[in-house]
Design a protein around this motif. Structure first.
Motif, PDB file in Angstrom:
ATOM      1  N   THR A  48      -7.252   3.280  -5.641  1.00 28.39           N
ATOM      2  CA  THR A  48      -7.308   3.932  -4.794  1.00 28.39           C
ATOM      3  C   THR A  48      -8.228   3.367  -3.987  1.00 28.39           C
ATOM      4  O   THR A  48      -8.776   2.752  -3.808  1.00 28.39           O
ATOM      5  N   LYS A  49      -7.854   4.163  -2.297  1.00 26.06           N
ATOM      6  CA  LYS A  49      -8.141   3.935  -1.043  1.00 26.06           C
ATOM      7  C   LYS A  49      -8.506   4.999  -1.068  1.00 26.06           C
ATOM      8  O   LYS A  49      -7.430   5.928  -0.227  1.00 26.06           O
ATOM      9  N   TYR A  52      -3.830  -1.323  -2.037  1.00 23.47           N
ATOM     10  CA  TYR A  52      -4.229  -0.325  -3.165  1.00 23.47           C
ATOM     11  C   TYR A  52      -2.934  -0.769  -3.771  1.00 23.47           C
ATOM     12  O   TYR A  52      -1.709  -0.161  -3.059  1.00 23.47           O
ATOM     13  N   GLN A  54      -8.279  -2.405  -7.187  1.00 16.84           N
ATOM     14  CA  GLN A  54      -8.547  -1.298  -7.312  1.00 16.84           C
ATOM     15  C   GLN A  54      -8.352  -0.039  -7.245  1.00 16.84           C
ATOM     16  O   GLN A  54      -7.120  -0.283  -6.200  1.00 16.84           O
ATOM     17  N   GLU A  85       0.635  -1.161   0.153  1.00 14.02           N
ATOM     18  CA  GLU A  85      -0.212  -0.143  -0.352  1.00 14.02           C
ATOM     19  C   GLU A  85       0.890   1.149  -0.388  1.00 14.02           C
ATOM     20  O   GLU A  85       1.825   1.013   0.295  1.00 14.02           O
ATOM     21  N   GLY A  87      -3.698   6.189  -2.218  1.00 17.55           N
ATOM     22  CA  GLY A  87      -4.575   6.718  -1.089  1.00 17.55           C
ATOM     23  C   GLY A  87      -4.373   7.588  -0.238  1.00 17.55           C
ATOM     24  O   GLY A  87      -3.798   8.428  -1.504  1.00 17.55           O
ATOM     25  N   SER A 109      -9.085  -6.257  -4.662  1.00 20.41           N
ATOM     26  CA  SER A 109      -7.910  -5.354  -4.270  1.00 20.41           C
ATOM     27  C   SER A 109      -7.928  -4.719  -6.540  1.00 20.41           C
ATOM     28  O   SER A 109      -6.411  -4.787  -6.236  1.00 20.41           O
TER      29      SER A 109
END
Length: 380
Positions: free
Chosen positions: A310-311, A281, A308, A258, A284, A306
């Motif tokens: 973006t978060k 992600y 996507q 991440e 973010g 997982s």
């Protein structure tokens, strides 16, 4: 008639040669040299004019000059004494008050005994040798400006114990212990991190916090790590709203989870990076940052939960946050969730500005991310 026919054949041949020449140039030169690298890499005399590198940054960290107007300092000793560094060591050069362009006389593995505190107007330039900093505390850039770090490997960084650490020739102070970041940028500006390898550290690989700004992170190879890059101290530290960071031409390789990056406040231009996957992600944020993702090449992991890119970690409504995807490429099911209205343009000055290339070119222009195999007398 024969002459006319010969001229026709000659015209066709020349057309073919010209077309082939242009195609050859395009395929072997342009994709392999991004805007930063094309500024210096093709020059065989780079080692005679190392400081020319300082003119090659783009984005918000463009004005970082490092030790451009200082002497060359050669590291000859891989040992480390945090409180009383010896001349010839990396720490001795890094803490000087005068500008210095720091290079290394040979391949070197440096295991620091406490965090290396950089002073302003310093360049660490690892070109021509293989330099590693790891298996101990690593680099702190705190309350300074105009720092360039280029062409070194920083890995397996550990938290440091409390103790005395010298930050200038005239000041040694008690430090409470670093967190284990590979590079911690704290209350600093005009910083450029380029062509480094970063992996497997106890905390972040690059943390940019406490109202740091004017930073470019480029051409780096990130791998085997959880929390890769954090922009912003915490969600209550509103001074980070001034933060402007450019993240460009990097390779986010295997084993990353991440924060590529995670942005709390401020502005991040994430452009022409290659993402080989992630566990949670890629990009973010949590405190209404503005993010422009432009011309990146995203390959999602095989995990269907997982995909996507973006978060958002939001207590309230995040739909007004300005997050945009422009000219990105998505594979293996990757997708970006945009939000907000109005322009997301970085509003660079003319000297900072660059045009992101089409995403299909990103695998080629990030192929040499990380430290380069440079040899004196030959182009890199």
């Amino acid at each position: 008639m024969a002459i006319s026919y010969s001229l026709l054949l000659l015209t066709i041949a020349l057309t073919f040669v010209n077309a082939y020449s242009k195609d050859y140039y395009y395929n072997t030169k342009k994709p392999s040299l991004n805007k930063i690298d094309s500024c210096w890499r093709a020059k065989p005399n780079w080692s005679l004019n190392r400081k020319a590198l300082a003119d090659c940054a783009i984005g918000f960290g463009k004005d970082a000059i490092g030790g451009k107007y200082g002497a060359i300092y050669i590291v000859t000793d891989s040992s480390d004494d945090p409180a009383n560094p010896k001349q010839g060591t990396l720490r001795y050069g890094a803490i000087q008050t005068k500008p210095l362009w720091i290079i290394f006389d040979r391949d070197m593995v440096i295991r620091l005994k406490n965090e290396l505190i950089m002073n302003s107007y310093k360049t660490i330039d690892g070109r021509g040798v293989k330099v590693e900093i790891g298996n101990g505390p690593c680099i702190t850039i705190q309350g300074v400006n105009h720092v360039i770090i280029h062409g070194i490997s920083i890995h397996d960084c550990k938290p440091s114990n409390a103790g005395l650490v010298r930050s200038s020739p005239d000041h040694v102070g008690h430090r409470r212990g670093a967190d284990g970041d590979a590079i911690s940028i704290f209350a600093s500006s005009d910083i450029w991190i380029d062509h480094c390898f970063l992996a497997r550290s106890s905390d972040g690989l690059i943390d940019i916090i406490h109202a740091s700004t004017a930073v470019t992170v480029s051409n780096n190879y990130f791998t085997q790590h959880d929390k890769v890059m954090l922009l912003g101290h915490n969600d209550d530290y509103t001074a980070d709203k001034i933060m402007k960071v450019t993240i460009v031409f990097n390779r986010f390789a295997s084993g990353l989870i991440e924060r590529m990056p995670r942005v709390r406040f401020g502005y991040a231009h994430v452009a022409n990076n290659k993402y080989d996957g992630w566990k949670m992600y890629a990009i973010g944020g949590s405190a209404n940052p503005t993010i422009l993702s432009e011309g990146n090449f995203f390959t999602a992991p095989n995990d269907n939960s997982s995909k996507q890119v973006t978060k958002r970690e939001a207590k309230g409504n995040w739909k007004s946050w300005k997050w945009r995807s422009s000219k990105d490429a998505f594979s293996n099911g990757a997708y970006f969730v945009p939000s907000g209205y109005g322009s997301c343009a970085p509003n660079y000055t003319p000297s900072q500005s660059f045009v992101a290339v089409p995403a299909y070119m990103v695998p080629a222009i990030t192929l040499n991310a990380g430290p380069l195999n440079c040899y004196v007398g030959r182009s890199c």
